[in-house]
Design a protein around this motif. Structure first.
Motif, short mmCIF file in Angstrom:
data_model
loop_
_atom_site.label_atom_id
_atom_site.label_comp_id
_atom_site.label_asym_id
_atom_site.label_seq_id
_atom_site.Cartn_x
_atom_site.Cartn_y
_atom_site.Cartn_z
N MET A 176 100.97 10.91 33.47
CA MET A 176 100.09 11.97 32.99
C MET A 176 98.85 11.34 32.37
N GLN A 177 97.73 12.05 32.46
CA GLN A 177 96.52 11.55 31.83
C GLN A 177 95.96 12.57 30.86
N VAL A 178 95.20 12.09 29.91
CA VAL A 178 94.46 13.01 29.05
C VAL A 178 92.99 12.84 29.44
N THR A 179 92.41 13.93 29.95
CA THR A 179 91.00 13.92 30.33
C THR A 179 90.29 15.02 29.53
N SER A 180 89.02 15.27 29.85
CA SER A 180 88.30 16.35 29.17
C SER A 180 88.90 17.71 29.51
N GLU A 181 89.74 17.75 30.55
CA GLU A 181 90.43 18.99 30.93
C GLU A 181 91.70 19.22 30.10
N GLY A 182 92.11 18.21 29.38
CA GLY A 182 93.37 18.30 28.63
C GLY A 182 94.41 17.37 29.23
N PHE A 183 95.67 17.77 29.14
CA PHE A 183 96.73 16.97 29.77
C PHE A 183 96.73 17.28 31.27
N VAL A 184 96.69 16.23 32.10
CA VAL A 184 96.65 16.42 33.56
C VAL A 184 97.77 15.59 34.21
N PRO A 185 98.72 16.20 34.91
CA PRO A 185 98.91 17.65 35.05
C PRO A 185 99.47 18.26 33.77
N ALA A 186 99.16 19.54 33.58
CA ALA A 186 99.61 20.23 32.36
C ALA A 186 101.03 20.76 32.53
N LYS A 214 92.23 9.02 28.85
CA LYS A 214 91.09 8.50 29.59
C LYS A 214 89.74 8.84 28.97
N THR A 215 89.77 9.63 27.93
CA THR A 215 88.50 10.05 27.35
C THR A 215 88.56 10.07 25.83
N ASP A 216 87.43 9.87 25.20
CA ASP A 216 87.34 9.98 23.74
C ASP A 216 86.93 11.39 23.34
N VAL A 217 86.46 12.17 24.36
CA VAL A 217 86.01 13.53 24.09
C VAL A 217 87.19 14.49 24.20
N THR A 218 88.13 14.31 23.32
CA THR A 218 89.32 15.16 23.30
C THR A 218 89.94 15.05 21.92
N CYS A 219 90.66 16.10 21.53
CA CYS A 219 91.38 15.96 20.27
C CYS A 219 92.81 15.53 20.53
N ALA A 220 93.16 15.40 21.81
CA ALA A 220 94.52 14.96 22.14
C ALA A 220 94.63 13.44 22.08
N LYS A 221 94.54 12.94 20.87
CA LYS A 221 94.65 11.49 20.68
C LYS A 221 96.07 11.08 20.32
N GLY A 239 111.39 15.45 18.80
CA GLY A 239 110.92 14.73 17.62
C GLY A 239 109.95 13.60 17.95
N ILE A 240 109.15 13.81 19.01
CA ILE A 240 108.23 12.75 19.45
C ILE A 240 106.82 13.04 18.95
N ASN A 241 106.17 12.01 18.42
CA ASN A 241 104.78 12.09 17.99
C ASN A 241 104.18 10.71 18.21
N GLU A 242 103.55 10.54 19.39
CA GLU A 242 103.07 9.21 19.78
C GLU A 242 101.55 9.17 19.83
N PRO A 243 100.94 8.19 19.16
CA PRO A 243 99.50 8.02 19.30
C PRO A 243 99.14 7.57 20.72
N LEU A 244 97.99 8.02 21.20
CA LEU A 244 97.54 7.65 22.55
C LEU A 244 96.24 6.85 22.47
N PRO A 245 96.34 5.55 22.39
CA PRO A 245 95.12 4.74 22.35
C PRO A 245 94.36 4.85 23.68
N LEU A 246 93.04 4.81 23.61
CA LEU A 246 92.19 4.98 24.80
C LEU A 246 92.55 3.96 25.90
N ASN A 247 92.69 4.48 27.12
CA ASN A 247 92.95 3.65 28.32
C ASN A 247 94.18 2.75 28.23
N GLN A 248 95.13 3.14 27.42
CA GLN A 248 96.34 2.33 27.29
C GLN A 248 97.56 3.18 27.62
#
Ligand SMILES: [Cu+2]
Length: 119
Positions: A38-48, A65-72, A80-89
């Motif tokens: 799954m990816q996070v793009t300006s569209e949100g989670f893809v696929p959702a 994949k983008t910094d222009v999102t609040c889904a970091k 009970g999952i809460n994982e940070p998503l570093p850019l491009n990682q």
């Protein structure tokens, strides 16, 4: 007499050894991992929306994949999952859905969201 007992013991040992040898591949099959990317793009989670099978472990690989999102980060409340998503990682998240239904996932503020359909 002694010979018969010895024969019995050796058969017993052979059966036990055979049974434990058989147990391993069965466990391997049961634990087969379902990999979902799954990816996070300006569209949100893809696929959702993704589909997985109940009773089998899931490995979710999420790459932001983008910094222009609040889904970091990704939050999956049911597990009970809460994982940070570093850019491009790519971030690997593992869980096992036990019953069919829908598992919601979202950003920390619960604005950008998606659903995992468990069948
Ligand atoms: Cu958000």
């Amino acid at each position: 007499m002694t010979k018969t007992i010895l024969a019995c013991i050796s058969i017993f040992v052979a059966v036990v050894a055979g049974a434990s040898a058989l147990a391993k591949p069965a466990d391997g099959k049961k634990g087969q991992e379902q990999v979902v990317t799954m990816q996070v793009t300006s569209e949100g989670f893809v696929p959702a929306q993704v589909k997985v099978k109940a009773g089998q472990p899931v490995k979710l690989i999420v790459t932001r994949k983008t910094d222009v999102t609040c889904a970091k980060e990704i939050v999956i409340k049911d597990f009970g999952i809460n994982e940070p998503l570093p850019l491009n990682q790519p971030v690997e998240i593992r869980f096992t859905p036990t019953k069919p239904g829908q598992v919601r996932y979202a950003c920390a503020m619960d604005m950008i969201a998606g659903v995992i359909i468990v069948e």
